[in-house]
Write a protein that holds these residues in place. Sequence first.
Motif, PDB file in Angstrom:
ATOM      1  N   ALA A 231      59.306  31.226  33.934  1.00 28.32           N
ATOM      2  CA  ALA A 231      59.763  31.579  32.795  1.00 28.32           C
ATOM      3  C   ALA A 231      61.182  32.281  33.119  1.00 28.32           C
ATOM      4  O   ALA A 231      61.332  32.920  33.934  1.00 28.32           O
ATOM      5  N   THR A 232      62.399  31.547  32.801  1.00 29.52           N
ATOM      6  CA  THR A 232      63.938  31.807  33.003  1.00 29.52           C
ATOM      7  C   THR A 232      64.231  32.218  31.842  1.00 29.52           C
ATOM      8  O   THR A 232      64.568  31.811  30.917  1.00 29.52           O
ATOM      9  N   VAL A 233      64.970  33.783  32.005  1.00 33.55           N
ATOM     10  CA  VAL A 233      65.790  34.310  31.001  1.00 33.55           C
ATOM     11  C   VAL A 233      67.297  34.270  31.258  1.00 33.55           C
ATOM     12  O   VAL A 233      67.479  34.565  32.393  1.00 33.55           O
ATOM     13  N   ARG A 234      67.984  33.465  30.273  1.00 36.63           N
ATOM     14  CA  ARG A 234      69.443  33.754  30.564  1.00 36.63           C
ATOM     15  C   ARG A 234      70.139  34.430  29.753  1.00 36.63           C
ATOM     16  O   ARG A 234      70.123  34.301  28.695  1.00 36.63           O
ATOM     17  N   ILE A 235      70.904  35.453  30.424  1.00 30.48           N
ATOM     18  CA  ILE A 235      71.670  36.393  29.349  1.00 30.48           C
ATOM     19  C   ILE A 235      73.110  36.334  29.951  1.00 30.48           C
ATOM     20  O   ILE A 235      73.554  35.931  31.005  1.00 30.48           O
ATOM     21  N   PRO A 236      74.415  36.487  29.187  1.00 24.53           N
ATOM     22  CA  PRO A 236      75.558  36.405  29.347  1.00 24.53           C
ATOM     23  C   PRO A 236      75.824  37.470  30.352  1.00 24.53           C
ATOM     24  O   PRO A 236      75.624  38.522  30.262  1.00 24.53           O
TER      25      PRO A 236
ATOM     26  N   LEU B   3      70.318  35.544  35.388  1.00 26.85           N
ATOM     27  CA  LEU B   3      69.070  34.715  35.489  1.00 26.85           C
ATOM     28  C   LEU B   3      67.880  35.772  35.936  1.00 26.85           C
ATOM     29  O   LEU B   3      67.746  36.246  36.878  1.00 26.85           O
ATOM     30  N   LEU B   4      66.989  35.846  35.050  1.00 25.89           N
ATOM     31  CA  LEU B   4      65.656  36.724  35.284  1.00 25.89           C
ATOM     32  C   LEU B   4      64.566  35.749  35.243  1.00 25.89           C
ATOM     33  O   LEU B   4      64.473  34.957  34.345  1.00 25.89           O
ATOM     34  N   VAL B   5      63.826  35.636  36.281  1.00 26.72           N
ATOM     35  CA  VAL B   5      62.871  34.763  36.280  1.00 26.72           C
ATOM     36  C   VAL B   5      61.302  35.166  36.744  1.00 26.72           C
ATOM     37  O   VAL B   5      61.157  36.521  37.530  1.00 26.72           O
ATOM     38  N   VAL B   6      60.512  34.925  35.876  1.00 26.28           N
ATOM     39  CA  VAL B   6      59.148  35.454  36.254  1.00 26.28           C
ATOM     40  C   VAL B   6      58.211  34.194  36.648  1.00 26.28           C
ATOM     41  O   VAL B   6      58.376  33.518  35.758  1.00 26.28           O
TER      42      VAL B   6
ATOM     43  N   VAL C 102      55.803  38.974  31.976  1.00 30.67           N
ATOM     44  CA  VAL C 102      54.784  39.335  33.027  1.00 30.67           C
ATOM     45  C   VAL C 102      53.509  39.369  32.538  1.00 30.67           C
ATOM     46  O   VAL C 102      52.471  39.127  33.009  1.00 30.67           O
ATOM     47  N   GLU C 103      53.471  40.043  31.098  1.00 32.26           N
ATOM     48  CA  GLU C 103      51.984  40.136  30.636  1.00 32.26           C
ATOM     49  C   GLU C 103      51.478  38.636  30.265  1.00 32.26           C
ATOM     50  O   GLU C 103      50.142  38.539  30.777  1.00 32.26           O
ATOM     51  N   ASN C 104      52.536  37.697  29.858  1.00 34.59           N
ATOM     52  CA  ASN C 104      51.855  36.473  29.956  1.00 34.59           C
ATOM     53  C   ASN C 104      51.532  35.783  31.325  1.00 34.59           C
ATOM     54  O   ASN C 104      50.474  34.884  31.194  1.00 34.59           O
ATOM     55  N   ALA C 105      52.196  36.150  32.495  1.00 35.39           N
ATOM     56  CA  ALA C 105      51.867  35.408  33.634  1.00 35.39           C
ATOM     57  C   ALA C 105      50.412  35.973  34.046  1.00 35.39           C
ATOM     58  O   ALA C 105      49.769  35.335  34.545  1.00 35.39           O
TER      59      ALA C 105
ATOM     60  N   SER D 290      46.214  34.813  43.421  1.00 38.05           N
ATOM     61  CA  SER D 290      47.307  34.415  42.309  1.00 38.05           C
ATOM     62  C   SER D 290      48.721  35.505  42.821  1.00 38.05           C
ATOM     63  O   SER D 290      48.384  36.588  43.535  1.00 38.05           O
ATOM     64  N   ARG D 291      49.707  34.882  42.618  1.00 32.87           N
ATOM     65  CA  ARG D 291      51.121  35.452  43.141  1.00 32.87           C
ATOM     66  C   ARG D 291      52.055  35.331  41.982  1.00 32.87           C
ATOM     67  O   ARG D 291      52.275  34.328  41.197  1.00 32.87           O
ATOM     68  N   ILE D 292      52.475  36.574  41.729  1.00 28.77           N
ATOM     69  CA  ILE D 292      53.852  36.687  40.588  1.00 28.77           C
ATOM     70  C   ILE D 292      55.002  37.327  41.255  1.00 28.77           C
ATOM     71  O   ILE D 292      54.987  38.153  42.268  1.00 28.77           O
ATOM     72  N   ARG D 293      55.933  36.488  41.058  1.00 29.79           N
ATOM     73  CA  ARG D 293      57.127  36.925  41.479  1.00 29.79           C
ATOM     74  C   ARG D 293      58.256  36.999  40.315  1.00 29.79           C
ATOM     75  O   ARG D 293      58.353  36.433  39.469  1.00 29.79           O
ATOM     76  N   ILE D 294      58.913  38.039  40.422  1.00 31.84           N
ATOM     77  CA  ILE D 294      60.064  38.563  39.364  1.00 31.84           C
ATOM     78  C   ILE D 294      61.520  38.700  40.114  1.00 31.84           C
ATOM     79  O   ILE D 294      61.525  39.337  41.156  1.00 31.84           O
ATOM     80  N   SER D 295      62.370  37.955  39.778  1.00 34.14           N
ATOM     81  CA  SER D 295      63.462  37.967  40.564  1.00 34.14           C
ATOM     82  C   SER D 295      64.553  37.742  39.589  1.00 34.14           C
ATOM     83  O   SER D 295      64.599  37.370  38.325  1.00 34.14           O
TER      84      SER D 295
END
Lengths: 565, 239
Positions: free
Chosen positions: A555-560, A506-509, A477-480, A492-497
């Motif tokens: 940016a997509t984070v994938r965790i099991p 899947l966590l997406v910023v 998020v800081e990066n965004a 600007s729009r930031i979406r966290i899902s």
Amino acid sequence: MDLHSVITLSVMLLQQMCVYLAVAYALSRTKLFIPLTRATIRWPHRLACYVIFTAFCIMGTLLGFPVVSGNAIANTPAIGAVLGGLLGGPIVGLAVGVTGGIHRYFLGGSFGLAAALDIVMQGLAGGFTHRYLIRRGKTRLLFSPLLAGGLTFISILLEMGIDLALSRPLPQALHIVALIVLPELIANTAGAAVFVKILLDRRDSLEQHSRAFSAKALEIAAHVDGVLRDGFDQENSMRVARIIYDQTGVGAVAITDCHKILAFIGIGADHHLPGTPITSPHTLQAIANNEVFFADGNEIPYECSLSPHCRLGSSLVIPLIGEEKQVIGTVKLYEPKTRIFSTINRTLGEGIAKLLSNQILAGRYERQKSLLLQSELKLLHAQINPHFLFNTLNTIIAVTHDDVPQARALLTDLAVYLRKNLKRPTEDVQLSDEIEHIDAYLRIQLARFGDRLSVEFDIPQPLLNVRLPAFTLQPLVENAIKHGTAQMIRPSRIRISASQDAHSVLLVVEDNAGLYDANGGGGLGMNIVDRRIKNRYGESFGLTMSCESNVVTRATVRIPLEAAS
Amino acid sequence: MITALIVDDEVYARQALRRALEPAKDIHVLDECGNALEALVRIRADKPDVVFLDIQMPQITGLEMLSMLDPKHMPSIVFLTAHDEYAVSAFEKNAFDYLLKPVTADRLELTLERLRQRMTHQDFSVLPETNHLRQIPCFSLQSIVFLKLDQVEYIESRASGVYVIDTLGREHLTSLRLNVLQQRTPLMRCHRQYLVNVDQVAKLQYPDSGTAEFVTHGGRILPISRRLLPEIKEQLGIV
């Protein structure tokens, strides 16, 4: 011609054959014979084949007995020629035959020319049989004693035919052939068969040796794989020592570090106790000089340094090598006084030591790598971006002037943000906790950027309980903000899902700037997020960045999924 | 009276500075701008004596914006930053004035005192960012278009202003003067009125004895002045 002289000649020739085969047997124990134990294709092997069988061919001629005033020789050059051809192919067969033939020719006699041609014919017979069998894919038959014997038998019969055809006067030739045909048939056929059998035995013993060796080595490698990676300590050493002991069948196995015994299994385990200091001078010497020490109990005496009643009689000490070629311990193999130390186990021991050294090194390397990662992370988060902090304070000062409640709210957000930043980066947190951190941060940014920024959260309620490493979303998020919002003139729009599929969460910023530069890398923070997840969950998880220029950076984070529940 | 312009992308930062300036009765804040584009327009139009300029701004940073100003009509600049060690040390070294946000009253008073004394001329060319234009700001009806240098075919100075002609043949009016563009870009001066992007030149031809002209990839013909021809030929490696 009388039967008596035929029998006498047969017996004599068989005796000579014994000498001949004794030489063959002796030579078969040397390295010279190794090329002969397989069907030869390569030229160096063919050359060896030629030299050896020519020697046997000439020896066969020389060991013979002159008959009928030296006009003929009852002898056995056929074995060398036939086998030369059979194992080396037509060219080798011809070469052996020609060399042996020339030699025979110069010994003279009325049979001289015929006998010389016989040898050439026998070499070729062997050679063409070789070619025939190779083309039919029957390579195994080349080493059949029966085939070698049979082929030699036939070639002796042919030899007699040539002799009768070329030698004059005919009555004398008939006389000679009648005299030598039986002895030569018996001696050559038996000789060729036994010769091949010697080769076969030699090959089998070579193969058995290496088969036993590789089986043991593979077994040990498979069993000890990874054990010492988790640490070079007593527990793991004991497991490894047990495996080596079981697989090698030696009398006892010990593993030490540089000062004390870590593991001991086998004969003498009653007084060689793990945890006690090293007393053996051999071991101390091996550690001090970084060298393998072998006391066979015979030339170099071995005496147990602990107990005079110890049954161990020989010992092999191999140093384990760590960073910068430093000795970090030893592996020791023992045999009792009643057994000799096999060379297989000696070689195996050295191989095992190498294997273990590599494992210990790999383990240390991995631990250091993860330590480094942790410290990088600490550094990253101990350091709150001063640009952010001062801008925030500046904003709050301005807001204080005409909106005190909002100023108070912003100060609270700043406090929450700072407190969350003090989390230990090693701990796991719930997604809800990470969202709280982000939320405090984004509320401050919303105040700073005013209507230039809008934020949207889309996290399904059940996923709020997902556990993940702390500081996974926050850097994204800081990066965004830094590379998105702060670089944009349009809103600007930031979406966290968050979402889940069959196996992962899947966590997406994402931001609508689309300014991510794939070549510029993700920066330290992004790298750490990715590496930390990959280290923990494996290569198929982690952070992926995608960007559509000026439209979206995602940016997509994938965790099991299982890690999440 | 000293006229001033505040340029910062954060509204509260502008507000804070404006309030801090209120007690100084000889400072007249003309306007506030939220980004460098607006600032370029206002500076051209209002010609303020001093610009309070934030460094970290979207798309065009404060330092880049300086490269887009005509050095002949440069206002005094007071840089603003919340934290930028690198920039601050460059300002210190070159005695440029700067304010750290949040601004303290004492520090601001010092700055204003210097402004009142009309200190010496500032030469920003020592800051590397101000020497090179990455893109040329061009004004259209409602917006500013930024042309990257490789989009430029040539630049022409006419009575109505300086026009940048892009590789598609479109004309864009820019506020930068021809000699500023010549200094801060690799474009080549081929005539009193023309700068040309050498990468876009297809041909050098001699229509009459003694005269020469460039033909661009777009097929447009640019005159080459007799005085500059030897120099141009040398630069292009033509002997």
